[in-house]
Design a protein around this motif. Structure first.
Motif, PDB file in Angstrom:
ATOM      1  N   GLU A  61      22.642  48.639  63.992  1.00 21.13           N
ATOM      2  CA  GLU A  61      21.798  47.915  64.942  1.00 21.13           C
ATOM      3  C   GLU A  61      22.306  48.123  66.368  1.00 21.13           C
ATOM      4  OE1 GLU A  61      19.021  46.522  64.184  1.00 21.13           O
ATOM      5  OE2 GLU A  61      19.121  46.135  62.036  1.00 21.13           O
ATOM      6  N   ASP A  90      16.398  42.800  70.887  1.00 20.21           N
ATOM      7  CA  ASP A  90      16.277  42.345  69.493  1.00 20.21           C
ATOM      8  C   ASP A  90      17.325  43.027  68.623  1.00 20.21           C
ATOM      9  OD1 ASP A  90      14.077  40.758  69.973  1.00 20.21           O
ATOM     10  OD2 ASP A  90      12.611  42.155  69.116  1.00 20.21           O
ATOM     11  N   GLU A  91      17.537  44.319  68.860  1.00 18.57           N
ATOM     12  CA  GLU A  91      18.490  45.051  68.019  1.00 18.57           C
ATOM     13  C   GLU A  91      19.904  44.474  68.199  1.00 18.57           C
ATOM     14  OE1 GLU A  91      16.958  46.532  65.956  1.00 18.57           O
ATOM     15  OE2 GLU A  91      15.327  47.743  66.757  1.00 18.57           O
ATOM     16  N   HIS A  94      19.990  41.515  66.097  1.00 21.75           N
ATOM     17  CA  HIS A  94      20.153  41.848  64.679  1.00 21.75           C
ATOM     18  C   HIS A  94      21.622  42.122  64.375  1.00 21.75           C
ATOM     19  CE1 HIS A  94      15.743  43.473  64.587  1.00 21.75           C
ATOM     20  NE2 HIS A  94      15.820  42.181  64.843  1.00 21.75           N
ATOM     21  N   ILE A 170      15.288  39.417  60.488  1.00 18.82           N
ATOM     22  CA  ILE A 170      15.243  40.763  61.054  1.00 18.82           C
ATOM     23  C   ILE A 170      13.914  41.453  60.740  1.00 18.82           C
ATOM     24  CG2 ILE A 170      16.266  43.064  60.828  1.00 18.82           C
ATOM     25  CD1 ILE A 170      19.009  41.697  60.692  1.00 18.82           C
ATOM     26  N   GLU A 174      11.393  43.614  63.095  1.00 20.61           N
ATOM     27  CA  GLU A 174      11.235  45.062  62.897  1.00 20.61           C
ATOM     28  C   GLU A 174       9.766  45.446  62.792  1.00 20.61           C
ATOM     29  OE1 GLU A 174      13.596  46.765  63.622  1.00 20.61           O
ATOM     30  OE2 GLU A 174      15.483  46.124  62.759  1.00 20.61           O
TER      31      GLU A 174
END
Ligand SMILES: [Fe+2]
Ligand SMILES: [Fe+2]
Ligand SMILES: [Fe+2]
Lengths: 329, 283
Positions: A61, A90-91, A94, A170, A174
């Motif tokens: 991530e 967002d990553e 995560h 997650i 995604e």
């Protein structure tokens, strides 16, 4: 995929008669789909394998921020810039959830980071490919996040509670990412001839690396059986890869793009697309550190970590002083 | 289409049109007399948030800790959001059909009106954090005053932005104090950052004819009237952070009239690349 080739430390699944009573009870819980929680007893190999898998996923991530981060400052409109920034953010989120899930197994984020930086732990091969044009932001979202979803949706039912719960959060994000990527591709293919060419070029470069994300073919995947018995892997690599191809090919057709595989053909009998395998020698080379961007990706992570040391230390030192001052007051 | 619903840009455009039609009536927006100054002033606002947002987004994926990476990106996102509003309004006021994107991606450096402070390179996290604090403290004072603007549109944007910027200034203040009073190394880096940045802060308070027109119309305060409150806050925080205001009283100016540092050209060549390389394409 995000976790490729995770070593389970075992050469095969042992039969019920070879298990200790504790192990047998543990396996029975898994077979009954009862979640394993951090405080529960678990075999040492299960713990170790999960740490490897969740750690590798977490590393993927945060290393995965880099190829897309590469275009944040060059995004073509304010809106696209904001969407891309939010995605890369967002990553990072995560990564954070997953490091927290790994911590419940008794390993700290710092320890995991060190293992990433020393090369002891890996991240997904896909992030060692360069992002060369804006269309790559479309291709990465569409194909890479798409492949990630394919793998992670089943992992929402994985046996380890914290991992399963992280996956639920997650997966929602995604699927946003995949839509955003596809939306970029849509704009490109309905744009100028140059944009359409750029989109095709991105698909050409990312198709096989995306197929590699599912890991080696089942016959070469030695650790799968144990992971599947433990339900930390829910489907075989080849199953997921096939599913991905079946879903993606019509999406490419809708875009008017060509999958770079002359042997791709719909097979009436099996109800699947027949397709060419990626170059597995290239896959091995990338895992060994010889992908186009391995050096840059790991280098960027190490630079961020080492360059940030004084910053983290400064905050920690202040916290300590403040605690002392409070105690003295 | 197969399994993915598409996000049609037509629909987005339609929604934007509807939203525009629902805008609060604001006589300032169509006032021909104040138009040039109002446009200029709105570019100062939007260009400043744009360039700082752009600078912060350079950190995306490279932050010193995941939490910090996320927070920096948050701030960048807020600033890009403000840019869309300020430059969008600038385009309306100008009334020549330019959108926020056209203003952002198709003007050259000498047409940019951002304050100099925000174009100073990121350097280490010390420079980035200090730059943020010095700007946030100004931004906060300014937005607070702008919520009382005689232009309802300006007041609206300011009110929205103020909510976010209240958090920005809280966060950057906290970091400056902690890092200033952290380890000897973090202290030195913060002091160094302050020394680099101090002479660029004066540009924020330069007040000229544009500002006078804005102040007369009740749209925006003259920036020089913000300096006292800004300085009081900054001195307080720096004092708590055990940092020393540099003796050097020299002030670099010019950003608001298009005289920039050499850095801006590189920021723009990066940011504007696609719009320049593929003129007229939609993305
Ligand atoms: Fe991902
Ligand atoms: Fe992710
Ligand atoms: Fe993603």
């Amino acid at each position: 995929m995000y976790a490729q080739n995770v070593d389970t430390g075992s050469k095969g699944v042992r039969g019920a008669d070879e298990l200790s009573p504790e192990e047998a009870a543990f396996q029975a819980r898994i077979d009954d789909n009862i979640k394993i929680e951090p405080k529960d007893w678990m075999p040492a190999a299960y713990r170790k394998t999960l740490i490897r898998q969740i750690g590798q996923h977490a590393h993927s991530e945060i290393v995965g921020q880099l190829p897309e981060g590469n275009w944040v400052t060059r995004a073509p409109t304010l809106e696209r810039k904001a969407i891309l920034l939010a995605k890369v953010q967002d990553e990072a989120g995560h990564g954070l959830y997953l490091y927290c899930a790994a911590e419940t197994l008794g390993i700290s984020r710092d320890e995991l980071m060190n293992k990433l930086h020393s090369g002891e732990m890996k991240y997904s091969s896909i992030f060692n490919y360069p992002t060369l044009t804006w269309a790559d932001m479309g291709a990465v979202g569409w194909l890479v996040d798409g492949a990630a979803i394919m793998n992670q949706v089943p992992l929402q039912r994985t046996s380890f509670g914290p991992y399963a719960r992280a996956m639920v959060r997650i997966c929602k994000e995604e699927s946003f990412h995949q839509r955003q990527g596809y939306s970029i591709m849509m704009s490109m293919v309905s744009g100028t001839p140059a944009q359409k060419e750029m989109a095709q070029d991105a698909l050409n470069r990312f198709w096989y690396p995306a197929l590699m994300m599912f890991g080696p073919s089942d016959k070469d995947s030695v650790h799968s059986d144990q992971s599947m018995a433990w339900k930390i892997k829910m489907n075989t690599n080849d199953e997921l890869r096939q599913r991905f191809v079946n879903e993606t090919v019509p999406q490419a057709h809708y875009l008017g793009l060509t999958i770079p595989d002359d042997d791709l053909v719909w097979n009436e009998e099996t109800g699947n697309y027949d397709f060419s395998q990626p170059d597995w020698d290239e896959f091995k080379a990338v895992l060994k550190g010889n992908g186009p961007c391995n050096r840059e990706r790991l280098g960027a992570r190490i630079k961020a970590w080492e360059g940030g040391e004084w910053f983290r230390d400064g905050l920690a030192a202040y916290a300590e002083k403040a605690a002392k001052r409070r105690a003295a007051a | 289409m197969p399994s993915l619903s598409d996000m049609n840009t037509d629909e987005v455009t339609k929604l934007a049109d509807i939203a525009a039609a629902e805008q609060t009536h604001d006589a300032h927006v169509t006032n021909v007399e104040t138009r040039p100054a109002f446009f200029e002033w709105l570019c100062r606002m939007g260009d400043t948030t744009l360039i700082l947002g752009q600078r912060l987004s350079e950190w995306c994926g490279h932050g010193p800790a995941l939490e910090e990476d996320i927070a920096l990106t948050n701030t960048a996102l807020d600033l890009i959001g403000h840019t869309q509003l300020w430059l969008g309004l600038a385009g309306e006021v100008e009334n020549e059909g330019r959108s926020a994107d056209q203003l952002a991606f198709l003007r050259d450096a000498f047409k940019f009106r951002n304050v100099l402070l925000v174009e100073v390179p990121n350097g280490d996290m010390g420079v980035t954090t200090m730059r943020q604090f010095l700007f946030d403290a100004f931004h906060y004072e300014l937005l607070q005053r702008l919520t009382e603007s005689s232009s309802p549109r300006v007041a609206e944007i300011a009110a929205k932005a103020l909510k976010e910027v209240s958090y920005h200034v809280e966060r950057s203040t906290d970091l400056v104090v902690r890092l200033g009073d952290g380890t000897p190394e973090s202290h030195d880096r913060m002091q160094q950052a302050l020394d680099i940045l101090w002479s660029y802060t004066g540009d924020m308070f330069v007040s000229d004819g544009v500002d006078a027109t804005m102040a007369d119309a009740g749209i925006a305060p003259s920036p020089d009237t913000l300096r006292e409150a800004w300085l009081a806050r900054v001195e307080d925080v720096l004092d708590e952070a055990t940092l020393k205001v540099p003796d050097n009283a020299f002030v670099h100016t010019g950003g608001k009239t298009g005289k920039h540092t050499e850095h801006l050209g590189y920021i723009l060549s990066d940011m504007q690349f696609l719009q320049r390389a593929y003129p007229g394409a939609s993305w």
